[in-house]
Design an enzyme around this catalytic site. Structure first.
Site, short mmCIF file in Angstrom:
data_model
loop_
_atom_site.label_atom_id
_atom_site.label_comp_id
_atom_site.label_asym_id
_atom_site.label_seq_id
_atom_site.Cartn_x
_atom_site.Cartn_y
_atom_site.Cartn_z
N HIS A 146 46.87 51.40 49.66
CA HIS A 146 47.35 52.56 49.16
C HIS A 146 46.29 53.20 48.16
CE1 HIS A 146 50.16 55.17 46.99
NE2 HIS A 146 49.62 55.10 46.05
N GLU A 147 45.74 52.14 47.32
CA GLU A 147 44.78 52.77 46.30
C GLU A 147 43.57 52.92 46.85
OE1 GLU A 147 45.94 53.46 43.38
OE2 GLU A 147 47.92 52.21 43.39
N HIS A 150 43.57 56.41 48.17
CA HIS A 150 43.56 57.63 47.20
C HIS A 150 41.97 57.86 47.07
CE1 HIS A 150 47.50 58.52 45.51
NE2 HIS A 150 47.41 57.17 44.89
N GLU A 224 50.51 61.01 46.84
CA GLU A 224 51.28 59.75 47.06
C GLU A 224 51.60 59.47 48.43
OE1 GLU A 224 51.48 56.99 44.78
OE2 GLU A 224 49.94 58.12 43.67
#
Length: 293
Positions: A146-147, A150, A224
């Site tokens: 997930h990070e 980003h 997100e």
């Protein structure tokens, strides 16, 4: 409501205020004349102030993030957990097509993680001790995905551009409102700006800034969902869902400092329009309908 704006936005606002004060002290606001406003000059002024804050905050984001949580960068792993963490970030970043970010751990027992940095190939990914203790390796890998998502999506740069545009229009219209109040309502006929202009423009900037933050927060919530999809693509949809469910089950509130909550995977807000994160329920529901390509 400003507590959810995040480190980037707080730095941005601080820089804008400092520049605005300097401009007023040294009389550099040449857009204001006794005969009216020079809208062209005012727009240039607004553009410079608007983008200065967002660009400076972007360039400072990594160092300020480290300081705000006391993150310890893993330069040389000293145990199996650190070796696994560094190797996993390396594997995911390679899969995402970006250079290896710095990897850090911060000592907090609430489950959280964040990514920041001005450039895709010079980023920082940090996880809390609580995240490592409360999740399985598969779930932690999904959070790391997930990070990394980003970073690979360029969210920090996009946020910079969006915030710069928003700042520009806030400054521009706040000065116009201040001028109208000073010259039309209070009928000031002096050569310079009156007290009415100063008070009205500051008040308008606050109100417009609050409204503009809703736009920035909407983008934050959208990113997100995209990062969740990136995590699902990099480490598996079920692993990403399991990680979000683990956050749901956690009895620990997310304890990132208020200034950096916008960057964490686990964020909560009392008002939906000013929250940096969608609800975990919504994120899980969207992932259930996500199909990896």
């Amino acid at each position: 409501m400003f507590k959810r704006v995040g480190l980037f936005l707080l730095t941005n606002i601080a820089v804008m205020v400092v520049i605005g004060v300097i401009v007023n002290i040294f009389g550099l606001n040449k857009f204001l004349h006794s005969n009216g406003l020079d809208l062209g000059m005012l727009f240039v002024y607004s553009l410079v102030i608007g983008f200065s804050g967002s660009l400076i905050s972007l360039l400072m984001s990594k160092q300020m993030a480290k300081m705000s949580v006391g993150a310890r960068v893993i330069a040389n792993p000293t145990n199996s957990e650190e070796f696994w963490l560094v190797e996993t970030v390396a594997k995911l970043s390679q899969k995402a097509g970006i250079k290896m970010p710095e990897v850090a751990i911060f000592e907090d027992m609430s489950p959280n993680a964040f990514a920041t940095g001005a450039f895709k190939n010079d980023a920082l990914v940090a996880v809390s001790r609580g995240l490592l203790r409360s999740m399985t390796q598969k779930e932690v890998e999904a959070v790391l995905g997930h990070e990394i998502g980003h970073v690979a999506n360029g969210d920090m740069v996009t946020l910079t551009l969006l915030q710069g545009v928003v700042n520009t229009f806030v400054v521009f219209f706040a000065r116009i409102i201040g001028y109208v109040v000073d010259r039309v309502i209070l009928k000031n006929r002096g050569e310079g700006a009156g007290v009415g202009y100063m008070i009205a423009s500051v008040a308008a900037e606050i109100v417009l800034g609050i409204l503009a933050s809703m736009v920035v927060m909407a983008f934050s919530r959208y990113r997100e969902y995209r990062a969740d999809e990136a995590g699902a693509s990099l480490s598996g949809t079920q692993n990403m869902i399991a990680a979000l469910q683990a956050l749901q089950r956690s009895k620990e509130e997310p304890h990132l400092p208020e200034a950096i909550k916008a960057f964490g995977i686990n964020g909560k807000g009392f008002a939906a329009l000013f929250s940096t994160h969608p609800s975990l329920e919504d994120r899980i529901e969207k992932l259930k309908n996500f199909r990896q390509s």
